[in-house]
Write a protein that holds these residues in place. Structure first.
Motif, PDB file in Angstrom:
ATOM      1  N   PHE A 101      35.240 -24.927-123.205  1.00  0.00           N
ATOM      2  CA  PHE A 101      36.163 -25.647-124.078  1.00  0.00           C
ATOM      3  C   PHE A 101      36.082 -27.140-123.770  1.00  0.00           C
ATOM      4  CE2 PHE A 101      38.532 -21.512-124.114  1.00  0.00           C
ATOM      5  CZ  PHE A 101      38.478 -21.298-125.477  1.00  0.00           C
ATOM      6  N   GLN A 102      35.971 -27.927-124.807  1.00  0.00           N
ATOM      7  CA  GLN A 102      35.919 -29.383-124.658  1.00  0.00           C
ATOM      8  C   GLN A 102      37.247 -29.977-125.111  1.00  0.00           C
ATOM      9  OE1 GLN A 102      32.530 -31.404-126.141  1.00  0.00           O
ATOM     10  NE2 GLN A 102      31.104 -29.767-125.600  1.00  0.00           N
ATOM     11  N   VAL A 103      37.685 -31.000-124.411  1.00  0.00           N
ATOM     12  CA  VAL A 103      38.965 -31.639-124.719  1.00  0.00           C
ATOM     13  C   VAL A 103      38.744 -33.142-124.863  1.00  0.00           C
ATOM     14  CG1 VAL A 103      41.363 -31.929-123.981  1.00  0.00           C
ATOM     15  CG2 VAL A 103      40.037 -29.966-123.146  1.00  0.00           C
ATOM     16  N   PRO A 104      38.994 -33.720-126.039  1.00  0.00           N
ATOM     17  CA  PRO A 104      38.964 -35.176-126.133  1.00  0.00           C
ATOM     18  C   PRO A 104      39.961 -35.763-125.123  1.00  0.00           C
ATOM     19  CG  PRO A 104      39.097 -34.175-128.320  1.00  0.00           C
ATOM     20  CD  PRO A 104      39.300 -33.068-127.321  1.00  0.00           C
ATOM     21  N   LEU A 151      45.746 -16.767-130.646  1.00  0.00           N
ATOM     22  CA  LEU A 151      46.307 -17.972-130.017  1.00  0.00           C
ATOM     23  C   LEU A 151      47.829 -17.984-130.184  1.00  0.00           C
ATOM     24  CD1 LEU A 151      45.381 -20.637-128.629  1.00  0.00           C
ATOM     25  CD2 LEU A 151      45.167 -21.651-130.897  1.00  0.00           C
ATOM     26  N   VAL A 175      42.516 -29.193-128.264  1.00  0.00           N
ATOM     27  CA  VAL A 175      41.285 -28.503-127.881  1.00  0.00           C
ATOM     28  C   VAL A 175      40.711 -27.783-129.099  1.00  0.00           C
ATOM     29  CG1 VAL A 175      40.260 -26.850-126.266  1.00  0.00           C
ATOM     30  CG2 VAL A 175      42.413 -27.994-125.669  1.00  0.00           C
ATOM     31  N   PRO A 176      39.525 -28.150-129.548  1.00  0.00           N
ATOM     32  CA  PRO A 176      38.883 -27.343-130.588  1.00  0.00           C
ATOM     33  C   PRO A 176      38.764 -25.906-130.096  1.00  0.00           C
ATOM     34  CG  PRO A 176      37.711 -29.404-130.263  1.00  0.00           C
ATOM     35  CD  PRO A 176      38.708 -29.301-129.143  1.00  0.00           C
ATOM     36  N   TYR A 177      39.282 -24.962-130.878  1.00  0.00           N
ATOM     37  CA  TYR A 177      39.385 -23.568-130.425  1.00  0.00           C
ATOM     38  C   TYR A 177      38.819 -22.661-131.513  1.00  0.00           C
ATOM     39  CZ  TYR A 177      41.543 -19.446-128.242  1.00  0.00           C
ATOM     40  OH  TYR A 177      41.767 -18.239-127.616  1.00  0.00           O
ATOM     41  N   THR A 179      39.906 -23.060-135.097  1.00  0.00           N
ATOM     42  CA  THR A 179      41.183 -23.752-135.218  1.00  0.00           C
ATOM     43  C   THR A 179      41.345 -24.774-134.087  1.00  0.00           C
ATOM     44  OG1 THR A 179      43.578 -23.402-135.373  1.00  0.00           O
ATOM     45  CG2 THR A 179      42.361 -21.856-134.003  1.00  0.00           C
ATOM     46  N   THR A 180      42.562 -25.241-133.857  1.00  0.00           N
ATOM     47  CA  THR A 180      42.837 -26.199-132.794  1.00  0.00           C
ATOM     48  C   THR A 180      43.928 -25.656-131.891  1.00  0.00           C
ATOM     49  OG1 THR A 180      42.310 -28.058-134.239  1.00  0.00           O
ATOM     50  CG2 THR A 180      43.625 -28.555-132.298  1.00  0.00           C
ATOM     51  N   ALA A 181      43.709 -25.780-130.599  1.00  0.00           N
ATOM     52  CA  ALA A 181      44.744 -25.396-129.640  1.00  0.00           C
ATOM     53  C   ALA A 181      45.312 -26.658-129.000  1.00  0.00           C
ATOM     54  CB  ALA A 181      44.158 -24.480-128.563  1.00  0.00           C
TER      55      ALA A 181
END
Lengths: 436, 436
Positions: A172-175, A434, B174-176, B179-181
């Motif tokens: 998982f990548q996080v800006p 999620l 976080v791109p998940y 979707t987005t987390a």
């Protein structure tokens, strides 16, 4: 605090006035008498109220109770052997609806797991499910207590990293402000850092993240990882010895605190494993399952889930044991940081721990010699520059060390005979899960 | 395992053969005799070796030792009162360099904190810094033990969420998959979910994330949050009573296990606070600091860091106490989920805990009545639809409940007289600090 007695503590009390509080599990609203089963975090008790002619406030309140509502009750405890539910009941004098539920419960005990997870907060009211997390509490606390008593330091490693901890896949990548962070796939780098720091022995129970697209019963995108790492080992054998000792402490505590209830509610006996756990080199394990009719259909040196089940069957038959350490995995299927055999660089000082047919843990001695480690990085086709922060830990000396990471939900799933880690995770996270 | 005695365990032994292992802290390579200070995770000891004429293997090895290298040593323990370092020394017979360090240590004890954090793995070899994490281990374990003994369930709430847990500000995305987390800013939603699930009392010690651009001594983008949440409370007073009890258990354990060493290495006395901690309504606290010459320069009802220091000074003078609960924060400065006073909706059943002038925790009774909660959501200008997963927890009944979240690194910073949470976090994460 609300003045109440936990339902589990009622039975030893003499007949007389008591106060209880919890949620309404069932209502039998009969003409002559009303029955309510009230549950709290400790158990359930029958409430009873003879119905007055023409109803009154209390009988109307009971008639109007939506299942699941939280109520406070004052009444009189009475021991009566005829009452199936624990031989006691509480004759209601007053009943106060603290928080009413909507009239329809959206799930039942036999709802699909997916629907139950949508309403996990209700699913966990089921005492079977709640028990899993009481067991988890006891198990974890016993592990930590063992470690603390043996001089381990508890660490909280960061989950935001500037480079992948395990692999570039499933990441998982996080800006992160002007840059990008990665969510830790394991505390691997940082529990090794503690060895360079001279901490000696450390543990951590914390979140780990894998952008894993699998939908099996064993995989999650976020999971609780139980990790330990120790210095001054001679080989992975020292890690296994610690691993089995701490597991025994955990199983003993669970059996002691919950063995009876687990037997009653889950139909499962908590068995404390004997030590040492059986150890079988992986290559030999593959031979054994082949001799017993199953050739692992993999091109590489690894086991597969069916092979793990079959070697567990063998170990159960042969040694009467639920656990087996498969050891000495081939270098080709282990990460660059596993230490290789001095006399055979094709094998590593590593193991997987299999419990009742499923892998719950990977452990290894790590390569602590920076020159050898650099060779192994290159050997795996990795770029030392990308691993520089990690490699830096080794440039100022690190003692020989090793450790393991173990999936908490997997251990609980297998210990308690559940079919999926979805059942033994508080709130499961998967590729399409999620929420809530 | 390497055969060795922990250095701290040497003193009680009789003179005679011992094996030790650790890293080289200093070398005095003299003509007639060589001295090495060897440190391990438990302490330091002087190694001594008379230098033979024309040198030999051992004396050459000692001469060539880079500071920081890890070594194994066999030798003879000798008690000698003249030795400053604990009245013992080990006369070296053999010395094995297990992992050599680069010749130059990149940091010293007086390096800037930023440089030290670049090489945190070396910074933590400093016994002053290592002690902080031994204290952390003891403190946390005492908290958890208190909770476990009082029937709490330990939960691991997910850090990947489909909606913000606290606010849309300071949120990591976080791109998940498709979707987005969001990374959890606190376990708020999910520890409340445990109350809807009927768990009664829960705790969690885990990571929380804030995309906070601050560079103060008290803020981090990732931190260890100590959380508890309990049902069937009457007000925030019940939360405070639990909070102070569990803190006392933690401080007692630290004083017992490390009080002497903390005094010696950090020059700080571990003081166990008396209960009850002083409680002052926030509005009154602002009056008190105003009466003492400081008017909090804020347009809203809140305190500021200087005000927190000054009210702490007051409490220290007036009550001789290091802690103070500031209570009953204005609704305008509290989140929507804090319960408001029945007789004054402008105030909440909430508190901040101030320790030696710094806020370490926020606690509150939560609003558990879905209709009131919905009103409060709208009152804060929030969209109930965005909070639907959270609000759903309340639609099937939740008992009255409340809890707190507390920053572990802040408690340690203040307990141990450190100047920043950078010192009391294993690996600090800030806006421009994502390494190592």
């Amino acid at each position: 605090m609300t003045d109440r007695t936990l339902i589990a503590d009622l039975a030893p009390l003499p007949d007389g006035p008591v106060a209880v509080a919890g949620w309404v599990e069932t209502v039998r609203d009969q003409k002559k008498v009303q029955f309510v089963v009230l549950r709290d975090e400790s158990g359930a008790v029958q409430l009873v109220r003879p119905r007055p002619e023409g109803d009154d406030e209390v009988s109307s309140a009971i008639s109007g109770l939506a299942l699941g509502s939280f109520v406070r009750v004052a009444g009189a405890l009475k021991h009566d052997e005829r009452v199936k539910l624990g031989g006691i009941e509480v004759k209601v004098e007053s009943l106060d609806v603290v928080a009413a539920s909507l009239p329809e419960q959206p799930i039942a005990a036999d709802s699909s797991i997916d629907k139950r997870l949508d309403h996990r907060f209700l699913d966990l009211r089921n005492p079977v499910n709640a028990l899993i997390f009481k067991v988890q509490t006891t198990f974890e606390h016993a592990l930590r207590t063992w470690w603390v008593q043996h001089g381990y330091i508890e660490i909280h490693t960061p989950k935001l990293m500037n480079s992948p901890s395990e692999s570039r896949a499933e990441l998982f990548q996080v800006p992160y402000f002007e840059t990008t962070a990665y969510l830790a796939q394991s505390p691997q780098h940082f529990k090794q850092m503690a060895q360079a720091a001279g901490f000696g022995k450390v543990f951590e129970i914390a979140d780990a993240f894998r952008a894993d697209p699998s939908f099996t019963a064993r995989h999650a995108t976020e999971f609780t990882s139980v990790d330990a790492e120790i210095s001054w080992i001679d080989s992975h054998e020292d890690v296994m010895a610690m691993h089995e000792a701490v597991l025994v402490a955990g199983f003993e505590a669970v059996r002691e605190a919950h063995g009876e209830e687990v037997e009653r509610l889950l139909g499962v006996t908590v068995e404390v494993p004997s030590t040492p756990f059986p150890r079988i080199p992986l290559a030999r394990a593959k031979e054994i399952v082949a001799e017993r009719g199953y050739t692992v259909p993999r091109a590489d040196a690894d086991m597969d889930p069916e092979g793990e089940r079959r070697i567990s069957d063998f170990v159960r038959e042969e040694f009467g044991h639920d656990f087996v350490f498969l050891t000495d995995y081939a270098t080709s299927i282990r990460p660059f940081y596993h230490r290789r055999h001095d006399d055979d660089p094709a094998l590593t000082n590593s193991y997987d721990l299999i419990y009742r047919g499923t892998e719950i843990s990977t452990g290894a001695q790590r390569e602590h010699r920076i020159d050898v480690l650099l060779d192994q990085v290159r050997d795996k086709g990795l770029d030392p520059a990308e691993l520089d922060d990690y490699l830096e830990f080794f440039r100022y000396g690190v003692p020989p060390h090793g450790g393991f990471g173990m999936g908490l939900a997997r251990v609980l799933m297998l210990m308690l005979g559940r079919s999926s880690i979805r059942e033994t995770t508080y709130l499961f996270r998967g590729p399409n899960r999620l929420r809530p």
